[in-house]
Design an enzyme around this catalytic site. Sequence first.
Site, mmCIF file in Angstrom:
data_model
loop_
_atom_site.group_PDB
_atom_site.id
_atom_site.type_symbol
_atom_site.label_atom_id
_atom_site.label_comp_id
_atom_site.label_asym_id
_atom_site.label_seq_id
_atom_site.Cartn_x
_atom_site.Cartn_y
_atom_site.Cartn_z
ATOM 1 N N ASP A 75 -13.896 -7.515 -2.644
ATOM 2 C CA ASP A 75 -13.625 -6.793 -1.403
ATOM 3 C C ASP A 75 -13.892 -5.298 -1.537
ATOM 4 O O ASP A 75 -14.310 -4.648 -0.570
ATOM 5 C CB ASP A 75 -12.184 -7.033 -0.957
ATOM 6 C CG ASP A 75 -12.014 -8.383 -0.262
ATOM 7 O OD1 ASP A 75 -13.038 -9.033 0.022
ATOM 8 O OD2 ASP A 75 -10.861 -8.782 -0.006
ATOM 9 N N LYS A 160 10.302 10.193 -6.317
ATOM 10 C CA LYS A 160 10.787 10.620 -5.012
ATOM 11 C C LYS A 160 10.379 9.636 -3.918
ATOM 12 O O LYS A 160 9.302 9.071 -3.965
ATOM 13 C CB LYS A 160 10.238 12.006 -4.661
ATOM 14 C CG LYS A 160 10.787 13.123 -5.518
ATOM 15 C CD LYS A 160 10.278 14.461 -5.023
ATOM 16 C CE LYS A 160 10.869 15.604 -5.850
ATOM 17 N NZ LYS A 160 10.391 16.920 -5.354
ATOM 18 N N ALA A 191 -4.687 -7.924 3.321
ATOM 19 C CA ALA A 191 -4.864 -7.100 2.121
ATOM 20 C C ALA A 191 -3.536 -6.428 1.759
ATOM 21 O O ALA A 191 -2.524 -7.092 1.567
ATOM 22 C CB ALA A 191 -5.987 -6.090 2.364
ATOM 23 N N TYR A 192 -3.526 -5.099 1.685
ATOM 24 C CA TYR A 192 -2.333 -4.357 1.281
ATOM 25 C C TYR A 192 -1.155 -4.657 2.214
ATOM 26 O O TYR A 192 -0.019 -4.838 1.766
ATOM 27 C CB TYR A 192 -2.672 -2.868 1.274
ATOM 28 C CG TYR A 192 -1.608 -1.938 0.719
ATOM 29 C CD1 TYR A 192 -0.415 -2.406 0.180
ATOM 30 C CD2 TYR A 192 -1.811 -0.558 0.737
ATOM 31 C CE1 TYR A 192 0.540 -1.545 -0.324
ATOM 32 C CE2 TYR A 192 -0.858 0.319 0.231
ATOM 33 C CZ TYR A 192 0.316 -0.188 -0.290
ATOM 34 O OH TYR A 192 1.257 0.683 -0.783
ATOM 35 N N ALA A 193 -1.397 -4.719 3.511
ATOM 36 C CA ALA A 193 -0.315 -4.964 4.465
ATOM 37 C C ALA A 193 0.373 -6.301 4.194
ATOM 38 O O ALA A 193 1.604 -6.416 4.293
ATOM 39 C CB ALA A 193 -0.861 -4.929 5.896
#
Length: 311
Positions: A75, A160, A191-193
Amino acid sequence: MADAEPRRVLVVTHTGREQAVGVAREAHRLLTDAGLLVRLLAIEADDLDLDPVEIAVDPDKAALDVELIIVLGGDGSILRGAELARPHGTPVLGVNLGHVGFLAEAEVDDLERIVQVVVDRSYTVEERMTLAVDVRHDDQLIFETWALNEASIEKAAREKMLEVLVEVDDRPLSRWGCDGVVVATPTGSTAYAFSAGGPIVWPEVEAIVLVPVSAHALFSRPIVVAPSSRLSIELVPSWNGRGVLWCDGRRMVEVPPGAEIVVRRGARPVRLARAHEAPFTDRLVAKFDLPVLGWRGAAERKRNPNGQQET
């Protein structure tokens, strides 16, 4: 009578991988044997050492006047191909050499058939929506880009949290302390989501997905909004730290406190070539190896009306 203009195909691959180099050479042989002219990026041409080829010295013009971009890789490589293709509206056809490869249309074992599809022009083309992404600070535009998969705002320092205030269509939604926020297209929903807990959205659905990452809040569920919506993620000015914006994992900028990341639908889509008519459900099952053994749906019953399970 002048000779007809040759059909050109841009082949893009990851020349740092031995398998990719071998597949690219085989694709070149199949395409040239069929009478097509292969174009290569100058940065890849030396490693591939192919002849005959046309070499694109300027990557911004590599997809100009080519019929198709064939990307051989995962990808990440296909997203690189999309960067080359989008300004010119050139379709991208991915052949997967990676792992899941959701953007790819075919696996490497299917290379010969895919090349024949290209030669026969029997592929179809579908448009995938993109995201336009702006970063503003002190009423000044400091960065603008786009994404096919997602724009992710992440904390720059591991120790943080990111403090963000999210708006939808100029109305406040919520304030979160979190590791980040992912804004994705339907294409990027797998994908990331997806890894962050977001929903899978069928490519035909036009929508924008927002997924908080490890948010310290009671209300921190993924949301799906209209493609016409304007999403704003502000880094709270009192938060003493910087964020990082990534688009498709390829384009990055540091974001200071008080900055606003605005995400909306992109004006220009990415065009993906399809060589299969299989529905997205079948692709989902294959890519994630989902358990469907014993399925007796309508299509299966038509094939096997006597109720006997096929082996």
